[in-house]
Design a protein around this motif. Structure first.
Motif: not given
Length: 438
Positions: A366-378, A380-391
């Motif tokens: 399992a891999l996941w990146n806990e960048v913000p997914f919610w814009d609390r000021a607006a 509205k959702p934030l849909n951050a792009g993925g980060v490239k990870v080499q396994v």
């Protein structure tokens, strides 16, 4: 009880307590290069750790039809539920019928301890081996309790000891663990010996934040679990969730439905990474209609009030299907020592990983990146792009497939036999199903 008052008071008090008085602890954060060095968790154990809160005693809303409740649980592939002990509005037969469908109950003891324990025995007589755990009082900081002439925390502790002694002194419940009560100040308590088999906590991330890591320093799961570790007990989280009224501002927990799905999914893996044995999502259903979207308590459900699934329900359904598929051929006991050795390159501080051991030589990374997914000021959702990870594996894998539970239970990508794979890790959990080569 007034559910809305209950959840909102809890959210405010929990948020203020966490921000003001508890230091965050070190958590298993991933960095630029992360070698695998931990024993994998069994995929079937992770599957069994997924649980959900229900309110069968709320007979004036969505929970009134227990057949639909059973169908919803079967649809998402979850069998463990947390419920108050029978004996209020719903008949005992409702709980027994659910048990006959395979539901396992963690029962919360009500303020009338003697009657709760009596109802517990009545239920077990009618549905043997369907009690998975017994839990002490719920959130005594929000719902003052009395017991044997005591009030407040002394009442909660005295009742907890009585519950523990009753359960472990009754052959009927010989293998049933006791979960601790919630809502007391753990800083003033040094031991739970003779009172609980599992330490217990509730976790509600605020401000639409990720469950375990945020760049501003908020680490909701670590904060809530840190103080419990001194007890030396296994851990459970008996409430965790987000409600689906999109909100802006501070000290709010309302997000849209797709963000709820991401938060719940990530939280299950965060909890397992931090040693939690079972996590009870709050909750299965939106309890009652709320067409004006003014009552957050009515929107915590994985399903809407009419039993239609939200994205969170679809995500849990996909996840449990993936886990069941990976668990085929597994056997009891610890994972074998042939788990793949690997290194993760390009993992930012906000990213996480967890290795699960399945059956027939399968492993789920399992891999996941806990960048913000919610814009609390607006709001509205934030849909951050993925980060490239080499396994990078120590040796080439025989096969590999990539799953995204928010999309489907089917693989989104397959890889040829390889020693190095590059994947885009998004703001929610993805699963890399790999089979080591010879």
């Amino acid at each position: 009880m007034n559910g809305a008052t209950f959840r909102w008071a809890m959210a405010l008090s929990f948020g203020m307590l966490m921000i003001g008085s508890i230091a965050s602890i070190g958590s298993p954060l991933a960095h630029a290069q992360v070698p695998s060095n931990a024993q994998p968790l069994r995929s079937d154990a992770f599957l069994d750790s997924i649980a959900v809160n229900t309110h069968i005693d709320y007979t004036d809303g969505a929970y009134a039809d227990v057949r639909k409740v059973a169908a919803d649980l079967a649809w998402i592939g979850v069998r463990h539920v947390r419920e108050g002990t029978p004996g209020t509005s719903a008949p005992l037969s409702s709980y027994v019928w659910l048990a006959q469908q395979g539901v396992k109950f963690s029962f919360v003891i009500r303020p009338d301890v003697a009657d709760s324990l009596l109802q517990l025995e009545r239920f077990d007589a009618a549905a043997p081996r369907s009690v998975a755990a017994v839990e002490g009082f719920n959130e005594i900081n929000n719902f003052p309790v009395r017991y044997n002439g005591l009030t407040g925390e002394p009442a909660g502790f005295a009742a907890q000891q009585a519950i523990y002694q009753h359960v472990h002194g009754n052959a009927r419940f010989a293998n049933v663990p006791v979960y601790d009560l919630t809502g007391y100040d753990v800083a003033h308590v040094s031991t739970r010996a003779g009172a609980a088999d599992y330490a217990n906590q509730h976790v509600y991330p605020q401000n639409g934040e990720q469950p375990a890591w945020n760049a501003n320093g908020d680490k909701w799961f670590a904060w809530s679990l840190d103080g419990l570790r001194k007890f030396g007990l296994p851990l459970v989280v008996t409430e965790f969730g987000y409600f689906t009224i999109p909100q802006a501002g501070w000290v709010r927990i309302g997000v849209d439905e797709p963000s709820q799905a991401k938060g719940v999914l990530n939280g299950l893996f965060d909890a397992a990474s931090l040693g939690v044995t079972r996590t009870y999502i709050y909750e299965l259903l939106d309890e009652k209609p709320d067409p004006q979207n003014t009552n957050g308590e009515m929107h915590f459900g994985l399903f809407r009030n009419d039993h239609t699934p939200k994205p969170a329900a679809n995500t849990i359904r996909n996840l449990t299907a993936i886990l069941r598929g990976a668990s085929v051929g597994s056997s009891a006991g610890s994972p074998t020592n042939d788990s793949p050795s690997y290194t993760l390159h390009g993992m930012p501080e906000s990213a996480r990983s967890l290795l699960l051991a399945g059956g027939n030589g399968h492993y789920l990374l399992a891999l996941w990146n806990e960048v913000p997914f919610w814009d609390r000021a607006a709001g509205k959702p934030l849909n951050a792009g993925g980060v490239k990870v080499q396994v990078e594996f120590e040796r080439a894998m025989r096969s590999a497939a990539l799953y995204d539970p928010t999309v489907s239970a089917d693989p989104q990508q397959r890889f040829d036999a390889s020693q190095k794979l590059t994947v885009d890790v998004p703001d929610h959990v993805i699963l890399l199903d790999v089979t080591p080569g010879s």
